[in-house]
Design a protein around this motif. Structure first.
Motif, PDB file in Angstrom:
ATOM      1  N   LEU A   1       0.828  -1.203   0.000  1.00  7.11           N
ATOM      2  CA  LEU A   1       0.000   0.000   0.000  1.00  7.11           C
ATOM      3  C   LEU A   1       0.860   1.250   0.000  1.00  7.11           C
ATOM      4  CD1 LEU A   1      -2.742   1.424   0.223  1.00  7.11           C
ATOM      5  CD2 LEU A   1      -2.605   1.117   2.718  1.00  7.11           C
ATOM      6  N   ALA A   2       1.916   1.251   0.795  1.00  5.74           N
ATOM      7  CA  ALA A   2       2.794   2.420   0.860  1.00  5.74           C
ATOM      8  C   ALA A   2       3.457   2.678  -0.497  1.00  5.74           C
ATOM      9  CB  ALA A   2       3.865   2.216   1.934  1.00  5.74           C
ATOM     10  N   GLN A   3       3.933   1.621  -1.145  1.00  5.65           N
ATOM     11  CA  GLN A   3       4.596   1.790  -2.433  1.00  5.65           C
ATOM     12  C   GLN A   3       3.612   2.224  -3.511  1.00  5.65           C
ATOM     13  OE1 GLN A   3       8.058   1.567  -2.957  1.00  5.65           O
ATOM     14  NE2 GLN A   3       7.312   2.665  -4.755  1.00  5.65           N
ATOM     15  N   TRP A   4       2.419   1.634  -3.508  1.00  5.96           N
ATOM     16  CA  TRP A   4       1.403   2.021  -4.491  1.00  5.96           C
ATOM     17  C   TRP A   4       1.018   3.494  -4.315  1.00  5.96           C
ATOM     18  CZ3 TRP A   4      -3.515   3.957  -3.789  1.00  5.96           C
ATOM     19  CH2 TRP A   4      -4.292   4.083  -4.954  1.00  5.96           C
ATOM     20  N   SER A   5       0.808   3.919  -3.075  1.00 10.49           N
ATOM     21  CA  SER A   5       0.426   5.306  -2.812  1.00 10.49           C
ATOM     22  C   SER A   5       1.494   6.269  -3.314  1.00 10.49           C
ATOM     23  CB  SER A   5       0.191   5.524  -1.309  1.00 10.49           C
ATOM     24  OG  SER A   5      -0.847   4.697  -0.831  1.00 10.49           O
ATOM     25  N   ARG A   6       2.750   5.938  -3.053  1.00 10.34           N
ATOM     26  CA  ARG A   6       3.839   6.798  -3.508  1.00 10.34           C
ATOM     27  C   ARG A   6       3.896   6.840  -5.040  1.00 10.34           C
ATOM     28  NH1 ARG A   6       8.216   8.846  -0.803  1.00 10.34           N
ATOM     29  NH2 ARG A   6       6.705   8.820   0.900  1.00 10.34           N
ATOM     30  N   ASN A   7       3.725   5.681  -5.676  1.00  7.46           N
ATOM     31  CA  ASN A   7       3.743   5.632  -7.136  1.00  7.46           C
ATOM     32  C   ASN A   7       2.575   6.407  -7.739  1.00  7.46           C
ATOM     33  OD1 ASN A   7       6.021   4.018  -7.038  1.00  7.46           O
ATOM     34  ND2 ASN A   7       4.920   2.096  -7.395  1.00  7.46           N
ATOM     35  N   ALA A   8       1.457   6.464  -7.002  1.00 10.57           N
ATOM     36  CA  ALA A   8       0.278   7.190  -7.486  1.00 10.57           C
ATOM     37  C   ALA A   8       0.418   8.696  -7.314  1.00 10.57           C
ATOM     38  CB  ALA A   8      -0.974   6.696  -6.761  1.00 10.57           C
ATOM     39  N   GLY A   9       1.469   9.124  -6.601  1.00  9.46           N
ATOM     40  CA  GLY A   9       1.713  10.553  -6.456  1.00  9.46           C
ATOM     41  C   GLY A   9       1.550  11.106  -5.066  1.00  9.46           C
TER      42      GLY A   9
END
Length: 383
Positions: free
Chosen positions: A328-336
């Protein structure tokens, strides 16, 4: 099953097209209407025209930023000068909190500070608020069904609550169409806030059968909807995340929150960073810290269940909460989503927030006792 009480708004209208009923319902509550909206009045012009056609006298009050005491005082002066009989807020969580506070304090004989928690006396209101109608245009805070308003007190570096059971909106009109085509960054931050607000009540020490029913349904739906919205505009996903936000508002009002919001309150007051973005940055790391520290087997099981829902949302066979939260943390960061440092939160802000969080109402329901040292580690991981 332990006994519990359950509180929600008097009436909730949910679904596409519900905004079309707004003007008549609002005008029926009072002829002189204060309309609270965001920084751009043009976005609320349709409602002003509809209210005027319904026979209401309408005054406008803009909320260009998250409410602080000075802004609320200005709104009170405006409402009293026009002798407002009803307040309607059309906007995001900041707008709804501002409208809710103005409606609550117009009849109040005491100074605002007497009613504020932490920095004031936290006294209940001496008079019933004006009728208040909430119309959210973002899906995140659930403020349309809560009995408090968050107000910044800049000289104290804090955001605190004005709280009274009678502050529940008379009417909440949740029309997901009002959230369509929201900016990507707003959708991401507010959506992560909505998801946080169904996760924290679910793992709360005050969880109950009613909030469990809402949160078990809403957590996986919210994750799936937000992932879709980060790929493309999707009205069905907007409907889903609006429901999750509403469910979260009801759940948090009845089961409390946790360390994400315990930290987000003081961090927001110290930095003026967007509340939803702070919550999104903190959530995965608070989940991991809670799982390491939790002593109650039932709450540990709930945290693991959240981990399974997160893993399933990303199509990963990862039931382990640490692995799922990392996803979740990595996805959120990748999403901006920015980290705390990018949000302008300094080392001094973090030190103060770790100390202040212990006194926040949100921390009282957190599933584990987290020390100031652990809170500091969480904030460092959220950079």
């Amino acid at each position: 099953m332990p006994a519990f009480s359950f509180m929600t708004a008097t009436e909730i209208l949910f679904g596409r097209g519900q905004a079309a009923q707004a003007s008549g319902r609002i005008a029926a509550l009072g002829r002189r209407v204060l309309m609270v909206h965001g920084a751009t009045p043009a976005r609320a012009e349709w409602l002003r025209h509809a209210l005027a056609e319904a026979g209401a006298e309408v005054g406008n009050f803009a909320v260009p930023h998250e409410p602080d005491m000075a802004l609320i005082e200005a709104g009170l002066a405006h409402a009293r000068a026009m002798q407002a009989e009803v307040v309607v807020a059309l906007g995001g969580g900041a707008v709804i909190d501002a409208g809710k506070a103005i409606a609550a304090l117009v009849p109040a004989p005491r100074p605002m500070i007497d009613h504020l928690e932490v920095v004031g006396q936290g006294l209940p209101l001496d008079a019933a608020p004006l009728p208040f109608v909430a119309m959210p245009t973002t899906a995140g805070t659930g403020a349309e069904v809560t009995r408090n308003a968050v107000i910044a007190v800049p000289e104290e570096g804090r955001k605190v609550s004005l709280r009274d059971p009678r502050m529940l909106p008379r009417l909440a009109i949740v029309d997901p169409a009002l959230t369509d085509n929201s900016p990507r960054a707003v959708t991401l931050a507010s959506g992560l806030d909505a998801i946080t607000q169904v996760i924290e009540p679910y793992v709360s020490t005050r969880a109950n059968a009613m909030t469990d029913a809402l949160c078990r349904d809403a957590i996986p739906r919210g994750l799936a909807a937000l992932i879709r919205l980060m790929s493309s505009e999707d009205p069905a996903a907007r409907d889903e995340i609006a429901w999750v936000s509403l469910a979260g508002g009801i759940a948090l009002a009845n089961a409390g929150l946790g360390a994400v919001h315990g930290l987000a309150g003081p961090l927001g007051g110290l930095s003026n960073a967007a509340h939803g973005a702070i919550c999104g940055a903190l959530l995965p790391h608070v989940l991991m810290a809670n799982r390491r520290a939790v002593a109650n087997a039932v709450l540990a099981g709930r945290l693991d269940e959240v981990g399974r829902w997160i893993g399933e949302a990303f199509g990963a066979d990862r039931g382990d909460l640490t692995a799922a939260a990392s996803l979740l943390a990595q996805w959120s960061r990748n999403a901006g989503l920015p980290g705390l440092a990018e949000l302008g939160i300094t080392a001094k802000d973090r030190e103060t927030a770790a100390e202040s969080a212990a006194a926040s109402s949100s921390m009282k329901a957190n599933p584990a006792l987290l020390s100031a040292e652990v809170l500091a580690q969480i904030m460092a991981a959220a950079d």
